[in-house]
Structures are given as structure tokens and as C-alpha cells.
Write a protein that holds these residues in place. Sequence first.
Motif, PDB file in Angstrom:
ATOM      1  N   SER A 124       0.856  -1.176   0.000  1.00 59.27           N
ATOM      2  CA  SER A 124       0.000   0.000   0.000  1.00 59.27           C
ATOM      3  C   SER A 124       0.891   1.225   0.000  1.00 59.27           C
ATOM      4  CB  SER A 124      -0.889   0.006   1.249  1.00 59.27           C
ATOM      5  OG  SER A 124      -1.748   1.138   1.199  1.00 59.27           O
ATOM      6  N   TYR A 125       0.333   2.348  -0.475  1.00 56.19           N
ATOM      7  CA  TYR A 125       1.114   3.585  -0.426  1.00 56.19           C
ATOM      8  C   TYR A 125       0.187   4.779  -0.361  1.00 56.19           C
ATOM      9  CZ  TYR A 125      -0.016   4.737  -5.291  1.00 56.19           C
ATOM     10  OH  TYR A 125      -0.689   5.074  -6.431  1.00 56.19           O
TER      11      TYR A 125
ATOM     12  N   TYR B 160       5.991  13.426  -0.964  1.00 58.92           N
ATOM     13  CA  TYR B 160       6.822  12.227  -0.835  1.00 58.92           C
ATOM     14  C   TYR B 160       5.906  11.010  -0.777  1.00 58.92           C
ATOM     15  CZ  TYR B 160       5.700  12.016   4.189  1.00 58.92           C
ATOM     16  OH  TYR B 160       5.056  11.926   5.387  1.00 58.92           O
TER      17      TYR B 160
ATOM     18  N   SER C  47       4.905   7.548   0.941  1.00 65.11           N
ATOM     19  CA  SER C  47       4.982   6.648   2.097  1.00 65.11           C
ATOM     20  C   SER C  47       4.372   5.327   1.674  1.00 65.11           C
ATOM     21  CB  SER C  47       4.190   7.252   3.263  1.00 65.11           C
ATOM     22  OG  SER C  47       3.987   6.276   4.283  1.00 65.11           O
ATOM     23  N   ALA C  48       4.957   4.239   2.126  1.00 67.20           N
ATOM     24  CA  ALA C  48       4.432   2.934   1.708  1.00 67.20           C
ATOM     25  C   ALA C  48       4.571   1.904   2.812  1.00 67.20           C
ATOM     26  CB  ALA C  48       5.171   2.444   0.466  1.00 67.20           C
ATOM     27  N   ILE C  49       3.743   0.875   2.701  1.00 69.11           N
ATOM     28  CA  ILE C  49       3.858  -0.323   3.525  1.00 69.11           C
ATOM     29  C   ILE C  49       4.423  -1.407   2.625  1.00 69.11           C
ATOM     30  CG2 ILE C  49       2.616  -1.979   4.966  1.00 69.11           C
ATOM     31  CD1 ILE C  49       2.603   0.967   5.997  1.00 69.11           C
TER      32      ILE C  49
ATOM     33  N   VAL D 123       7.096  -6.764   7.776  1.00 72.79           N
ATOM     34  CA  VAL D 123       6.426  -5.681   7.051  1.00 72.79           C
ATOM     35  C   VAL D 123       6.986  -4.383   7.598  1.00 72.79           C
ATOM     36  CG1 VAL D 123       4.207  -4.604   6.490  1.00 72.79           C
ATOM     37  CG2 VAL D 123       4.322  -7.083   6.882  1.00 72.79           C
ATOM     38  N   VAL D 124       7.363  -3.463   6.693  1.00 74.73           N
ATOM     39  CA  VAL D 124       8.013  -2.228   7.132  1.00 74.73           C
ATOM     40  C   VAL D 124       7.312  -1.016   6.527  1.00 74.73           C
ATOM     41  CG1 VAL D 124       9.741  -2.249   5.283  1.00 74.73           C
ATOM     42  CG2 VAL D 124      10.274  -1.117   7.444  1.00 74.73           C
ATOM     43  N   LYS D 125       7.292   0.080   7.285  1.00 76.04           N
ATOM     44  CA  LYS D 125       6.816   1.360   6.744  1.00 76.04           C
ATOM     45  C   LYS D 125       8.027   2.165   6.316  1.00 76.04           C
ATOM     46  CE  LYS D 125       5.110   4.595   9.425  1.00 76.04           C
ATOM     47  NZ  LYS D 125       4.175   5.259  10.362  1.00 76.04           N
ATOM     48  N   THR D 126       7.937   2.774   5.134  1.00 83.14           N
ATOM     49  CA  THR D 126       9.117   3.394   4.544  1.00 83.14           C
ATOM     50  C   THR D 126       8.704   4.462   3.548  1.00 83.14           C
ATOM     51  OG1 THR D 126      11.096   2.907   3.207  1.00 83.14           O
ATOM     52  CG2 THR D 126       9.131   1.612   2.724  1.00 83.14           C
ATOM     53  N   ASN D 127       9.631   5.335   3.195  1.00 77.92           N
ATOM     54  CA  ASN D 127       9.424   6.166   2.012  1.00 77.92           C
ATOM     55  C   ASN D 127       9.836   5.357   0.783  1.00 77.92           C
ATOM     56  OD1 ASN D 127       8.749   8.238   3.712  1.00 77.92           O
ATOM     57  ND2 ASN D 127      10.242   9.698   2.898  1.00 77.92           N
TER      58      ASN D 127
ATOM     59  N   ALA E  60      19.191   7.012   7.052  1.00 73.06           N
ATOM     60  CA  ALA E  60      17.865   6.392   7.022  1.00 73.06           C
ATOM     61  C   ALA E  60      17.809   5.373   5.896  1.00 73.06           C
ATOM     62  CB  ALA E  60      16.793   7.459   6.813  1.00 73.06           C
ATOM     63  N   PHE E  61      16.778   4.532   5.944  1.00 74.77           N
ATOM     64  CA  PHE E  61      16.558   3.616   4.826  1.00 74.77           C
ATOM     65  C   PHE E  61      15.338   4.064   4.040  1.00 74.77           C
ATOM     66  CE2 PHE E  61      14.117   1.932   8.372  1.00 74.77           C
ATOM     67  CZ  PHE E  61      12.894   1.621   7.797  1.00 74.77           C
TER      68      PHE E  61
ATOM     69  N   LEU F 273      10.712   7.983   7.282  1.00 75.38           N
ATOM     70  CA  LEU F 273      10.387   6.555   7.229  1.00 75.38           C
ATOM     71  C   LEU F 273       8.873   6.420   7.059  1.00 75.38           C
ATOM     72  CD1 LEU F 273      12.660   5.157  10.109  1.00 75.38           C
ATOM     73  CD2 LEU F 273      13.215   5.439   7.680  1.00 75.38           C
ATOM     74  N   GLY F 274       8.321   7.035   6.017  1.00 78.80           N
ATOM     75  CA  GLY F 274       6.884   6.964   5.785  1.00 78.80           C
ATOM     76  C   GLY F 274       6.128   7.951   6.649  1.00 78.80           C
TER      77      GLY F 274
ATOM     78  N   GLN G 288      -3.413   4.925   3.212  1.00 80.19           N
ATOM     79  CA  GLN G 288      -2.764   3.616   3.059  1.00 80.19           C
ATOM     80  C   GLN G 288      -3.741   2.479   3.341  1.00 80.19           C
ATOM     81  OE1 GLN G 288       1.865   4.960   3.892  1.00 80.19           O
ATOM     82  NE2 GLN G 288       0.754   4.011   5.558  1.00 80.19           N
TER      83      GLN G 288
END
Lengths: 135, 400
Positions: A60-61, A75, A77-79, A87-91, A126-127, B146-147, B157
Amino acid sequence: MGQQVPIVDYLVLDDGAPHLVAHQCESCGALYFDRRNACAKCGKTSFGTKALSDHGTVRSYTIVHRAAPNIAVPYVSAIVGLDGGGVVKTNIVNVDPDPDHVQLNMPVRMTTFVAGMDDDGTEAVAFGFEPEESA
Amino acid sequence: MADNVWIIGAAMTKFGRYPDKDVVDLASDAALDAMADADAGIHDMNVMAVGSQFEMFTLGQQIQKQIGQTGIPVYNVSNACATGASAVRTVIMAIKAGEADMGLAIGAEQMGKAGLLGNAGKQRDKKNVFEPSGRYGGVMPVEGVLGTGIMPGVFAQAGMEYAAEHDGVGFEQFAKIAEKNHMHSSLNPLAQYQKVFSLDEIMNAPMQAYPNTLLMCCPTGDGAAAVVLVSESKLKTLDPDVRKRAVKVSASVMTSDPWVESGQVQPDVNTLTRMAADQAYEQSGVDPQDLDLVELHDCFATAELVHYDNLRLCEPGGAGAFIDSGGPMRDGKIPVNVSGGLISKGHPIGATGAANIYEVATHLRGEAGDRQVEGAKVGMTHVIGLGSACSVHILEKQAV
Ligand SMILES: [Zn+2]
């Protein structure tokens, strides 16, 4: 030249290639980025650690257009569901932030970038995740 | 077997902005109106519960000083956006436990124009040195790095996850939901906004967090709602005019979010809603197809869509087709948010869960004026507070 530190402690920079690590419940295998007093899934209290994959897919984003003034917009944002679990939340980085370029279920891989610097010149790393096709 | 619980009074203030009132005024207005509606007074109440998310310090006791200090127990409750429903449910539990036969539940909030985007980050006087802190060992704020964890994006989302898993769901389906709710609100004099917008206007409004534009997000606001509840045995002793307008609480349910793998990074608004709906259908013996109206938690258009499926209002996976076919319109198969919903009626956080019980009860009494769903006999309310807490009530018009 300052040193670098991870922005959060579940990003590992000093043990091979940058990667994410999670606390893993020794009883049921549930994964947590933060420390837990007991496992939210099974209630047991013993945890080990598990290195996570740096490849996954976008579950998802959203494309954030409005944020506090110190945050650059837009920007993405995604899951992201990681290959092999977690499962990670990230840009999502290195992609045009519009719905034509960000796709649901798109394969992505982890990358790192400098997100900030403190008064001693230490950089926070950051990642983010980028589309597999790019670069 | 615990006694059934009935609603005999309900009221809400118009939602909006009240710079000249405080939250105690708003709550007192709703409480006095609800008791008058019930043909009852503060001396008839054996228990009171008050919900507010921002006013945490003994708000119930502050209200008692305006509407009557009678020494009854008062519970101050807070449960994010499920706060008002938690207050109602607290009174229901007290009556079911046999500790009270009549009680007053109030939800109230004064938010002003507070933005929901979070702090801009304070200017620091002292030297900034990265030092890991907190449970994630963070060295700096991660919002936007980070999101996102801010509401418009979190609920975007949630909707996009549904779009990833099911065909026929996209920007346009989400926008149609906002078009419907704005249209519905034009018939509701208690709504914060009563303005109709075209689909084009909604899709071209300033983007907040794709796919939610500004017209697909609930506003902040002020307001209060209150409900008077009685046991069935007490109801039987009351005036026939009160009994005639009474509405039965056929199900009252509260759930929290069970563990799911992705829950640590993205709140799961689905599982606890499904659990609550299923328990409510079982408690009441009501089938989704029996519902004449539903007031559900459309804090964002993307949230309403997933709850069509979670509350079993559509075929599994069919939420996109449900809105495309006009199913949730006021003249559709199951009218959803005929009040205008949180998107246009407004969302003073602590008031919301009590206000949608007011809305459904008012339709079941046939007293909803221009927005009345004709012949409504059965309705459902749903709220969800991130964290998470979910409450579902099923109300029915029955003779006692
Ligand atoms: Zn476990």
C-alpha cells in the motif's frame, strides 16, 4: 568528517551491507522493530533477533502532499511486505511521486540515504525503498 | 440474563466552531436537551459517563456542576475516536450489570482550529547531538523520512491496501464517497458543512495524502452529543409517550485490535471492525440486509470504503462496486452516513460516537426531518479510534 549513525536501531549499518533487523519471538516467530515486554501475539517473553530481507513488494502507499513545514513534500509513504517475512513502513525513493509511477504490488529494494546531521557533524542514515527497475 | 437497554433521550449540538463556549457548555447543552427529550431530569439518573479526548481532567464532574450534582458515579472515559461510543457503552454496562436503571452518556469535544499535522519541530536552544532514545532507538524525528504516521496518510494507506487486493477500487471510487456524504449533509441542519460538491471539485481539491483530497478529509470542530439510557424493566414503568419513542439497543460491542503481522507499522482498521460487526450481528440476530441505515466512521473517504466490506454491507471484495452502484446513497440499498458523515457533519472527536447513536435513533423515531430515511426500523453505528478501539451498536425500533 563526522561519523554516521542509523536513524533507528533496527537499521544495521556496521555488519555487512546495510539491512533491517527485528526482535523475533522465540516461541511464535512474531517480528518487532521495537523492544517488547512480552510478545503481542503469544504473550511469551523470550526474543532473539532476525535479519530481514532488503527486497519486498509495495502492499500500500500514499503520496503525502501536506505535512509539517520542515518536511519536504510531496513524498511517497508505503507499507512494504519483505520477502521471507516482516512488514516495514518506509518512504519510496528514487521515483516520481505520482500515481503513474508508484504502483501497488511493485517490487522494491532497500537503499540508504543521509537524513540529517547533528551539531557534531554526525550523520543520521535512514533507509528507503526504490523500484527494482530503477538504476 | 441481563436486562435489555433502551434509549429514551438523545440530542446533539450542531457541530461547528464555538469560540464563545467551552467544552462544559457544549456538553451541558447536549445533556440537558437529551434529558428533556427523555422527559427525565438529573435526579432520575443513577450513573453518568463522559467522553472527551482532549479535556481529560474530571470533565464529568465539571458538567455536573452545571446540570446537577446528585452524588451519582461518573466515569470519565477516553478511547481516541471511539470515546463517545465508549461513554455510551459504559452506561449500558452499568445498566446491564444491574447497578443503575437509568443513565446519561455524553461525548464532547472542543478542538478549535487545531491542525492535525503535528509539531513543526521546536527550535532548540541547546546543542543537538544524535542520541538514540525510545523503543526504536531513534536519533531524530522519522515522520516523512520513514513513511507517514499522520492520519490522512495512514487512512489513505488503509484504502490503498484494499485497492491493491481488490479490483475496481481507485481514486474515483473514494471521491464518490465524499461526493455522497457532502450531498447528504446538505439536508442536515446539525452538520458543520452543508455544501454540495461535484465529483470534479472533490478530485481537484488540494491533495492531502493521495488519494485523499481536502474534501475527502473530515474537518476539526467542536460539539457534543448525549444519550439517556434505561433498563427495559424501568422503561415499562415510564409514560406511554416516552415508551412510544424508545429505541432498543439490540447490540453493543467494543473491540481492540488483535495482533496482525503488519500492525506494528500500519494500524489495522479492518480486523477489529469485522470482529465487532460479527459480534453485533450475533447479539442482535440482525442480518446486514436488514439494515435500513448505517452511520460509520468516515474520518477519510478511504476509510468509509473499506468499512463497507468490514461491516458486511457489500459482497466480500465488492466495496468498489457497492459505491459505483449507489448502494450507500440515501435512496440506495443500505444508506450510509445520511447525516453527512464525519467528512461533512464534522468530527469533534469525543462527541462523534454519541452523535451517530443520536443520528440513527432519530431516524428510527421518524424524527429526522428532511434527511429521514423513510420507514427506518433497524440501524447500525460504527466508530473506530486508532490505537485501536472499535465500537458497533445496532439499534431497533420496537414496541415495548
Ligand atoms: Zn510470540
